[in-house]
Design an enzyme around this catalytic site. Structure first.
Site, PDB file in Angstrom:
ATOM      1  N   ASP A  34      38.765  57.525  42.945  1.00  0.00           N
ATOM      2  CA  ASP A  34      38.109  57.299  41.647  1.00  0.00           C
ATOM      3  C   ASP A  34      39.101  56.636  40.670  1.00  0.00           C
ATOM      4  O   ASP A  34      39.160  56.968  39.483  1.00  0.00           O
ATOM      5  CB  ASP A  34      37.550  58.608  41.065  1.00  0.00           C
ATOM      6  CG  ASP A  34      36.565  58.361  39.916  1.00  0.00           C
ATOM      7  OD1 ASP A  34      36.251  57.185  39.633  1.00  0.00           O
ATOM      8  OD2 ASP A  34      36.119  59.349  39.295  1.00  0.00           O
ATOM      9  N   PHE A  45      37.422  58.943  29.584  1.00  0.00           N
ATOM     10  CA  PHE A  45      37.433  59.577  30.904  1.00  0.00           C
ATOM     11  C   PHE A  45      38.021  58.633  31.945  1.00  0.00           C
ATOM     12  O   PHE A  45      37.634  57.458  31.984  1.00  0.00           O
ATOM     13  CB  PHE A  45      36.002  59.908  31.339  1.00  0.00           C
ATOM     14  CG  PHE A  45      35.354  61.010  30.569  1.00  0.00           C
ATOM     15  CD1 PHE A  45      35.741  62.328  30.776  1.00  0.00           C
ATOM     16  CD2 PHE A  45      34.339  60.751  29.657  1.00  0.00           C
ATOM     17  CE1 PHE A  45      35.124  63.363  30.089  1.00  0.00           C
ATOM     18  CE2 PHE A  45      33.718  61.784  28.965  1.00  0.00           C
ATOM     19  CZ  PHE A  45      34.110  63.093  29.179  1.00  0.00           C
TER      20      PHE A  45
HETATM   21 ZN    ZN Z   1      31.776  58.917  38.950  1.00  0.00          ZN
END
Ligand code: ZN
Length: 406
Positions: free
Chosen positions: A287, A305
């Site tokens: 990610d 984020f």
């Molecule tokens: Zn995600």
């Protein structure tokens, strides 16, 4: 171009063995003991102290181009991948324009063709504005050029829309890949994740669709995937290195620990590791989500984020899981290369004769402290900054071409 890697420990399905490996025309040509090095090789590389594995494969990265080039580009992201030992990555569709039809996808694939130094296979969006809501994207027009469909960053909120997406993906022979986030709950509430994992597994069963859960972070999600597999649903899932190393109890107030889903409890972390050990979780993805220094400096409350991961994943997991005796090195290679290749039908994941010469050569003895200032990524924000690790990429090769050398 013919290359010979001599004397390394080579990954084979039954374990690492000391052998030579020769590469010709972009493919693995021969794997054997004592290949004669006076046999017309352009390059002979001694690998006596190194481990040779199929290039790592990351099914979850954000390369930010087109649209957010100040955070990362295809060029810088793929250099970071190569430096991390990755030979294939799949890029998420939260871009500008988001890949939602033939034309918008082409904006991205044109840049990939021009700038990528590793294999990059993009995802197409599920919805027409990559928002988890509204109507479906033009999935059919994108099917030939995308690895799968996802609205990563957004959960698909309506059951009926997810069901439609699954039926369309299935008709195109593609998988639905889901960032599970039920917006009835705040992200800190684990139900925001596992409520949608539960819904999607039953929808995948009903629609007989191949389904993959992104960045699983809660113990409940692991239990649901385990039960789904037991019931014969075509479901798989990934987790990310940070969920296996940190937990919410120990998070300092720094932007480099802020990602979505967030770090969960020590109990969740233990459940993820158990899920890896029993095969419920068969993939680790990073990610990799770069932002500018400005966007990550605001402490926990005010930072965006996302953290980066391509240049730290292997050494962190090798040090934290393999060296501590939690899993074997072979299992780590399966989680980071063999299994993603198989589940997502991607190139690589094998060093058998005839496989593409997508190869990572790793020095497992190299010990160092993670320093984001050395990264090839434009991103610097990582929870692993300052961590003492073992394992450094010596060389990365894509289709027989060297794309990174220490
Ligand atoms: Zn995600």
């Amino acid at each position: 171009l013919r290359t010979l890697l001599k004397g390394g420990m080579i990954y084979m399905p039954d374990g690492f063995r000391r052998m030579d490996i020769s590469i010709a025309e972009g493919k693995v040509f021969e794997v054997a003991g004592n290949i004669n090095e006076n046999n017309n090789y352009e390059k002979v590389i001694r690998c006596d102290n190194f481990f040779i594995m199929p290039g790592l494969i990351d099914v979850h990265v954000h390369f930010r181009e087109p649209g957010f080039e100040y955070k990362e580009t295809i060029a810088t992201g793929s250099r970071a991948a190569a430096r991390g030992g990755y030979t294939t990555v799949c890029t998420m569709p939260n871009l500008k324009p988001a890949p939602v039809d033939e034309e918008t996808l082409k904006v991205q694939t044109d840049i990939i063709r021009k700038d990528a130094i590793v294999n990059i296979v993009p995802y197409g969006a599920i919805t027409s504005n990559q928002s988890g809501r509204g109507r479906l994207s033009d999935m059919q027009a994108m099917a030939d050029d995308v690895v799968a469909f996802t609205d990563d960053g957004k959960g698909v909120q309506k059951d009926t829309l997810m069901s439609q997406a699954m039926l369309t993906a299935k008709s195109l022979g593609k998988m639905i890949v889901a960032h599970c986030e039920d917006e009835h709950y705040p992200t800190e509430d684990p139900r925001s994740e596992w409520n949608q994992v539960a819904r999607d597994i039953s929808l995948a069963m009903m629609n007989d669709c191949a389904y993959h859960v992104c960045h699983v972070s809660t113990g409940e999600s692991v239990d649901l995937v385990r039960a789904g597999k037991g019931a014969g649903v075509d479901v798989s899932c990934e987790t990310a290195p940070h969920y296996l190393v940190f937990s919410s109890e120990e998070v300092p107030d720094e932007g480099r620990f802020k990602m979505n889903p967030p770090l969960r409890t020590a109990k969740d972390k233990a459940a993820l590791l158990a899920g890896i050990k029993d095969g419920t979780i068969e993939i680790i993805a990073t990610d990799h989500a770069p932002h500018s220094a400005e966007e990550k400096k605001g402490g926990f409350a005010d930072s965006l984020f996302g953290v980066i991961g391509l240049e730290t994943a292997f050494p962190v997991l090798y040090t934290q899981l393999v060296k501590k005796g939690e899993i074997s090195l072979e299992h780590l290679v399966q989680l980071m290369s063999v299994n993603p290749a198989r589940r997502f039908s991607l190139p690589g994941g094998s060093l058998q004769v005839g496989a593409p010469a997508d190869i990572a050569v790793i020095d497992l003895e190299a010990q160092y402290r993670i320093d984001p200032q050395t990264f090839s990524s434009k991103g610097r924000s990582t929870p692993f900054s300052g961590m003492e690790v073992f394992g450094e990429t010596v060389l990365t090769m894509v289709a027989g071409r060297i794309v990174y050398e220490r």
